[in-house]
Design a protein around this motif. Structure first.
Motif, PDB file in Angstrom:
ATOM      1  N   PHE A  54     -12.233 -24.205   2.407  1.00 17.97           N
ATOM      2  CA  PHE A  54     -12.733 -25.348   3.449  1.00 17.97           C
ATOM      3  C   PHE A  54     -11.568 -25.581   4.471  1.00 17.97           C
ATOM      4  CE2 PHE A  54     -13.223 -30.030   4.443  1.00 17.97           C
ATOM      5  CZ  PHE A  54     -14.413 -29.830   5.394  1.00 17.97           C
ATOM      6  N   LEU A  55     -10.396 -25.937   3.812  1.00 17.84           N
ATOM      7  CA  LEU A  55      -9.305 -26.490   4.753  1.00 17.84           C
ATOM      8  C   LEU A  55      -8.866 -25.299   5.907  1.00 17.84           C
ATOM      9  CD1 LEU A  55      -7.209 -28.466   2.595  1.00 17.84           C
ATOM     10  CD2 LEU A  55      -8.555 -29.570   4.532  1.00 17.84           C
ATOM     11  N   SER A  56      -8.859 -23.955   5.119  1.00 16.33           N
ATOM     12  CA  SER A  56      -8.619 -22.755   6.018  1.00 16.33           C
ATOM     13  C   SER A  56      -9.573 -22.391   7.055  1.00 16.33           C
ATOM     14  CB  SER A  56      -8.514 -21.544   5.032  1.00 16.33           C
ATOM     15  OG  SER A  56      -9.035 -20.479   5.620  1.00 16.33           O
ATOM     16  N   LYS A  57     -10.905 -22.902   6.893  1.00 18.43           N
ATOM     17  CA  LYS A  57     -11.807 -22.706   7.859  1.00 18.43           C
ATOM     18  C   LYS A  57     -11.827 -23.937   8.811  1.00 18.43           C
ATOM     19  CE  LYS A  57     -15.749 -20.389   5.446  1.00 18.43           C
ATOM     20  NZ  LYS A  57     -16.658 -20.980   4.574  1.00 18.43           N
ATOM     21  N   THR A  58     -11.535 -24.988   8.400  1.00 11.06           N
ATOM     22  CA  THR A  58     -11.426 -26.418   9.333  1.00 11.06           C
ATOM     23  C   THR A  58     -10.429 -26.206  10.270  1.00 11.06           C
ATOM     24  OG1 THR A  58     -12.498 -27.404   7.391  1.00 11.06           O
ATOM     25  CG2 THR A  58     -11.323 -28.697   9.260  1.00 11.06           C
ATOM     26  N   PHE A  59      -8.962 -25.739   9.916  1.00 10.54           N
ATOM     27  CA  PHE A  59      -8.116 -25.680  10.688  1.00 10.54           C
ATOM     28  C   PHE A  59      -7.576 -24.397  11.224  1.00 10.54           C
ATOM     29  CE2 PHE A  59      -7.446 -29.687   7.909  1.00 10.54           C
ATOM     30  CZ  PHE A  59      -6.709 -30.518   8.792  1.00 10.54           C
ATOM     31  N   LYS A  60      -8.322 -23.555  11.127  1.00  3.48           N
ATOM     32  CA  LYS A  60      -8.119 -22.150  11.421  1.00  3.48           C
ATOM     33  C   LYS A  60      -6.751 -21.635  11.014  1.00  3.48           C
ATOM     34  CE  LYS A  60     -11.908 -22.210  14.091  1.00  3.48           C
ATOM     35  NZ  LYS A  60     -13.056 -22.672  12.912  1.00  3.48           N
ATOM     36  N   VAL A  61      -6.549 -21.722   9.736  1.00  2.00           N
ATOM     37  CA  VAL A  61      -5.281 -21.165   9.160  1.00  2.00           C
ATOM     38  C   VAL A  61      -5.590 -20.053   7.842  1.00  2.00           C
ATOM     39  CG1 VAL A  61      -2.963 -21.837   7.828  1.00  2.00           C
ATOM     40  CG2 VAL A  61      -4.036 -23.236   9.702  1.00  2.00           C
ATOM     41  N   PRO A  62      -4.722 -19.305   7.822  1.00  2.00           N
ATOM     42  CA  PRO A  62      -4.999 -18.274   6.683  1.00  2.00           C
ATOM     43  C   PRO A  62      -4.860 -19.147   5.288  1.00  2.00           C
ATOM     44  CG  PRO A  62      -3.373 -17.426   7.899  1.00  2.00           C
ATOM     45  CD  PRO A  62      -3.648 -18.869   8.476  1.00  2.00           C
ATOM     46  N   LYS A  63      -5.934 -18.748   4.333  1.00  2.00           N
ATOM     47  CA  LYS A  63      -5.801 -19.629   2.998  1.00  2.00           C
ATOM     48  C   LYS A  63      -4.520 -19.471   2.201  1.00  2.00           C
ATOM     49  CE  LYS A  63      -8.756 -18.124  -0.034  1.00  2.00           C
ATOM     50  NZ  LYS A  63      -9.836 -17.767  -0.673  1.00  2.00           N
ATOM     51  N   SER A  64      -3.849 -18.290   2.307  1.00  2.57           N
ATOM     52  CA  SER A  64      -2.825 -17.973   1.688  1.00  2.57           C
ATOM     53  C   SER A  64      -1.603 -18.835   2.348  1.00  2.57           C
ATOM     54  CB  SER A  64      -2.372 -16.380   1.644  1.00  2.57           C
ATOM     55  OG  SER A  64      -2.338 -15.994   3.082  1.00  2.57           O
ATOM     56  N   ALA A  65      -1.871 -19.467   3.488  1.00  2.00           N
ATOM     57  CA  ALA A  65      -0.682 -20.247   4.000  1.00  2.00           C
ATOM     58  C   ALA A  65      -0.444 -21.829   3.709  1.00  2.00           C
ATOM     59  CB  ALA A  65      -0.536 -19.978   5.508  1.00  2.00           C
ATOM     60  N   ILE A  66      -1.739 -22.336   3.297  1.00  2.00           N
ATOM     61  CA  ILE A  66      -1.841 -23.809   2.932  1.00  2.00           C
ATOM     62  C   ILE A  66      -1.122 -23.802   1.418  1.00  2.00           C
ATOM     63  CG2 ILE A  66      -3.543 -25.462   2.411  1.00  2.00           C
ATOM     64  CD1 ILE A  66      -5.649 -24.072   4.261  1.00  2.00           C
ATOM     65  N   ILE A  67      -0.577 -24.863   1.519  1.00  2.00           N
ATOM     66  CA  ILE A  67       0.378 -25.360   0.201  1.00  2.00           C
ATOM     67  C   ILE A  67      -0.270 -26.362  -0.412  1.00  2.00           C
ATOM     68  CG2 ILE A  67       2.717 -25.515  -0.962  1.00  2.00           C
ATOM     69  CD1 ILE A  67       3.569 -24.446   1.986  1.00  2.00           C
ATOM     70  N   LEU A  68      -0.793 -26.457  -1.778  1.00  2.00           N
ATOM     71  CA  LEU A  68      -1.032 -27.620  -2.540  1.00  2.00           C
ATOM     72  C   LEU A  68       0.213 -27.999  -3.169  1.00  2.00           C
ATOM     73  CD1 LEU A  68      -3.212 -29.325  -3.824  1.00  2.00           C
ATOM     74  CD2 LEU A  68      -3.476 -27.556  -5.611  1.00  2.00           C
ATOM     75  N   GLU A  69       0.762 -29.115  -2.652  1.00  4.77           N
ATOM     76  CA  GLU A  69       1.947 -29.801  -3.040  1.00  4.77           C
ATOM     77  C   GLU A  69       2.178 -30.317  -4.069  1.00  4.77           C
ATOM     78  OE1 GLU A  69       4.443 -29.994   1.043  1.00  4.77           O
ATOM     79  OE2 GLU A  69       3.104 -31.598   0.653  1.00  4.77           O
ATOM     80  N   LYS A  70       0.912 -31.273  -4.310  1.00  3.49           N
ATOM     81  CA  LYS A  70       0.832 -32.295  -5.428  1.00  3.49           C
ATOM     82  C   LYS A  70      -0.850 -32.442  -5.739  1.00  3.49           C
ATOM     83  CE  LYS A  70       4.400 -35.462  -4.386  1.00  3.49           C
ATOM     84  NZ  LYS A  70       4.574 -36.867  -3.539  1.00  3.49           N
ATOM     85  N   GLY A  71      -0.905 -32.732  -7.387  1.00  6.27           N
ATOM     86  CA  GLY A  71      -2.327 -33.008  -7.568  1.00  6.27           C
ATOM     87  C   GLY A  71      -3.107 -31.780  -7.805  1.00  6.27           C
ATOM     88  N   GLU A  72      -2.771 -30.916  -8.364  1.00  5.22           N
ATOM     89  CA  GLU A  72      -3.523 -29.686  -8.974  1.00  5.22           C
ATOM     90  C   GLU A  72      -4.513 -30.052  -9.818  1.00  5.22           C
ATOM     91  OE1 GLU A  72      -2.819 -25.254 -10.695  1.00  5.22           O
ATOM     92  OE2 GLU A  72      -1.236 -26.200  -9.270  1.00  5.22           O
ATOM     93  N   LEU A  73      -4.304 -30.876 -10.850  1.00  4.30           N
ATOM     94  CA  LEU A  73      -5.384 -31.169 -11.813  1.00  4.30           C
ATOM     95  C   LEU A  73      -5.829 -32.627 -11.646  1.00  4.30           C
ATOM     96  CD1 LEU A  73      -3.627 -29.742 -14.941  1.00  4.30           C
ATOM     97  CD2 LEU A  73      -5.489 -28.826 -13.516  1.00  4.30           C
ATOM     98  N   ASN A  74      -5.861 -33.276 -10.278  1.00  2.00           N
ATOM     99  CA  ASN A  74      -6.041 -34.541 -10.038  1.00  2.00           C
ATOM    100  C   ASN A  74      -6.995 -34.803  -8.743  1.00  2.00           C
ATOM    101  OD1 ASN A  74      -5.476 -37.300  -9.251  1.00  2.00           O
ATOM    102  ND2 ASN A  74      -3.661 -37.340 -10.323  1.00  2.00           N
ATOM    103  N   ARG A  75      -7.652 -35.655  -8.613  1.00  2.00           N
ATOM    104  CA  ARG A  75      -8.400 -36.100  -7.376  1.00  2.00           C
ATOM    105  C   ARG A  75      -7.513 -36.290  -6.154  1.00  2.00           C
ATOM    106  NH1 ARG A  75     -13.704 -38.875  -7.256  1.00  2.00           N
ATOM    107  NH2 ARG A  75     -14.800 -37.980  -8.687  1.00  2.00           N
ATOM    108  N   HIS A  76      -6.416 -36.826  -6.398  1.00  2.00           N
ATOM    109  CA  HIS A  76      -5.465 -37.305  -5.386  1.00  2.00           C
ATOM    110  C   HIS A  76      -4.444 -36.058  -5.170  1.00  2.00           C
ATOM    111  CE1 HIS A  76      -6.776 -41.444  -5.860  1.00  2.00           C
ATOM    112  NE2 HIS A  76      -6.748 -41.265  -7.018  1.00  2.00           N
TER     113      HIS A  76
END
Length: 97
Positions: A54-76
């Protein structure tokens, strides 16, 4: 802490994620985080994968470039979006304030 922070060309988002919603959308501010709803269930990383898509489409950035820095198992979550090509209206107003 800011919900949306510009770091050079990049954006760091602090997100409160609501999975299993009726549609994918950026809702707005929720306390000091950006509330995003997505349709995917929070099972086996499906919500994270869907959020990145969703973020990749919204911001027009490749999905592979987006970094999940924190909260993999969390809502935050904290996510870094490198050099977004597009900024949705909901965020441009937040960046100005």
């Amino acid at each position: 802490m800011l919900a949306v922070e510009k770091i050079g060309e990049d954006l760091r988002l602090r997100i409160f994620l609501q999975p299993k919603a009726s549609r994918d959308q950026i809702v707005g501010l929720h306390d000091d985080e950006l509330k995003i709803t997505i349709t995917a269930p929070p099972i086996d990383g499906k919500a994270n994968a869907h959020l990145l898509k969703f973020l990749s489409k919204t911001f027009k950035v490749p999905k592979s470039a987006i970094i999940l820095e924190k909260g993999e198992l969390n809502r935050h979550k904290q996510i870094l979006i490198p050099a977004p090509k597009m900024i949705p209206d909901e965020l441009s107003t937040l960046l100005k304030s």
